[in-house]
Design an enzyme around this catalytic site. Structure first.
Site, mmCIF file in Angstrom:
data_model
loop_
_atom_site.group_PDB
_atom_site.id
_atom_site.type_symbol
_atom_site.label_atom_id
_atom_site.label_comp_id
_atom_site.label_asym_id
_atom_site.label_seq_id
_atom_site.Cartn_x
_atom_site.Cartn_y
_atom_site.Cartn_z
ATOM 1 C CD GLN A 49 -2.789 1.219 2.441
ATOM 2 O OE1 GLN A 49 -2.930 0.214 3.110
ATOM 3 N NE2 GLN A 49 -3.434 2.346 2.696
ATOM 4 C CB ALA A 95 5.017 8.049 -1.784
ATOM 5 C CG ASN A 96 8.513 6.047 -3.376
ATOM 6 O OD1 ASN A 96 7.964 5.183 -4.069
ATOM 7 N ND2 ASN A 96 8.615 7.309 -3.759
ATOM 8 N NE ARG A 97 6.179 0.223 3.104
ATOM 9 C CZ ARG A 97 5.034 0.160 2.427
ATOM 10 N NH1 ARG A 97 4.583 1.246 1.803
ATOM 11 N NH2 ARG A 97 4.343 -0.956 2.361
ATOM 12 C CG MET A 98 11.436 7.729 0.932
ATOM 13 S SD MET A 98 13.097 7.640 1.640
ATOM 14 C CE MET A 98 13.578 9.363 1.507
#
Length: 227
Positions: free
Chosen positions: A18, A204-207
């Protein structure tokens, strides 16, 4: 992910993903102290979560060094005169969590709000609230919940059947049919006084954005953590 030769995967979520893109935490817009942000996030969660957004996971660790976690309901969020923040919850003083807190009066609370892609971790010292405060809250509980507090002791203790519980409840309901239910001596509140509050906003992007407020030298400091 690894598995032994004698095990197999029953459910595999390794391909579930997700993207978190609902919000952000920027230093230029953050308050100097955590209470305004915590209040805002709670209010937004209550408006969007389907059930009890003020529920938190409470982690304790007692004398046996075995961590335990369970869900409790925060009943008050308090701005203390010192500048710190207090979270109040109520429970049975004969419970496993109470035994943990008697041996090690520290805990960590976690709020997780999936609809907001947010979580908050709060850690600090825990102490019992006054009996007057407990009595005031107990009086606000529904009559049935007051009776249940008397049935559930020692909390987490073994009982032979639900029928035994129900009979005890029915007897109490008859006993207090036309009178107020007294506050059990073994039941009351705790306040977790925050020493560290971490706000986590999915990105987003696990950042992810992680901002932690730490209470030290009678004031709050603020830092960004790596995701």
């Amino acid at each position: 992910m690894s598995s032994t030769a004698n095990s197999h995967i029953e459910l595999d979520f390794t391909n579930q993903r997700q993207s978190y893109e609902q919000g952000e935490l920027l230093e230029t817009t953050l308050p100097d102290t955590p209470m305004p942000l915590l209040q805002t996030w709670l209010e937004q969660a209550i408006a969007s979560e389907p059930h009890e957004a003020y529920a938190l996971a409470l982690a304790t660790c007692g004398r046996d060094q075995q961590p335990s976690v369970r869900t409790v309901l925060m009943r008050e969020l308090v701005a203390l005169d010192s500048g710190q923040i207090g979270l109040t919850f109520y429970t049975n003083y004969d419970s496993a969590k109470a035994a943990d807190l008697a041996a090690n009066p520290r805990a960590e609370a976690l709020f997780f709000w999936a609809s907001q892609q947010r979580q908050v971790r709060i850690s600090g010292q825990v102490a019992k609230v006054s009996r007057a405060q407990t009595a005031d809250y107990f009086a606000k509980r529904p009559h049935d919940s007051q009776l249940a507090a008397w049935v559930s002791t020692p909390q987490s203790g073994v009982v032979d059947s639900r029928d035994t519980m129900q009979k005890r409840y029915d007897a109490l309901a008859e006993q207090y049919r036309d009178q107020a239910v007294p506050v059990p001596d073994f039941w009351g509140g705790y306040q977790l006084t925050a020493e560290s509050i971490e706000f986590w906003q999915g990105r987003a992007n696990r950042m992810h954005d992680r901002i932690v407020y730490v209470w030290q030298d009678a004031s709050w400091t603020r830092e960004r953590l790596l995701p």
